[in-house]
Design a protein around this motif. Structure first.
Motif: not given
Length: 145
Positions: A75-77, A70-71, A107-108
């Motif tokens: 999408g950074k981590s 999951i981010s 944003h997931i």
């Protein structure tokens, strides 16, 4: 049978989004690629800025699903979700991740991986007239208040 010879088919080349099925020969789909969905929260939800749960399902027709990541920052981590249902071949697996969002927009993204090493792509997969094999990692936007 009908589903493998007529209905569950992919065109040999990609098509423009929304275009009708071409008369070209098609190939049967013989395996479902690794995929997942986010079921909670829903896109556009306003959620409390306190301890929350993100949850969904993952599946694969190649090998058992062994990981969902999951981010919560586009999408950074990434971090691992907890898989809670049995790890059977071809079975859907339920997953969840706890999260305490800060106030604001988030944003997931969820992406699944199976034991063969196949992972959902983050970039959009190509569209086809049947809608089959859409496996892009699902993403939603929520606002924590």
């Amino acid at each position: 049978g009908y589903w493998m010879s007529v209905a569950y088919q992919l065109p040999p080349a990609t098509a423009e989004l929304g275009s009708p099925t071409a008369a070209a020969p098609t190939a049967p789909i013989t395996a479902v690629m690794v995929n997942s969905m986010i079921t909670k929260p829903l896109h556009g939800d306003q959620i409390p800025a306190k301890s929350s749960i993100i949850e969904g399902f993952a599946w694969s027709g190649i090998a058992p699903v062994n990981r969902v990541e999951i981010s919560t920052n586009g999408g950074k981590s990434w971090r691992a979700a907890t898989l809670s249902s049995p790890n059977y071949r071809f079975a859907w697996r339920r997953w969840q991740a706890s999260w305490t969002p800060s106030p604001g927009a988030h944003h997931i993204i969820a992406r699944a991986r199976d034991l063969s090493g196949a992972t959902q792509p983050l970039e959009r997969t190509e569209w086809n007239p049947g809608g089959y094999e859409w496996r892009t990692a699902p993403s939603i936007s929520v606002t924590a208040v």
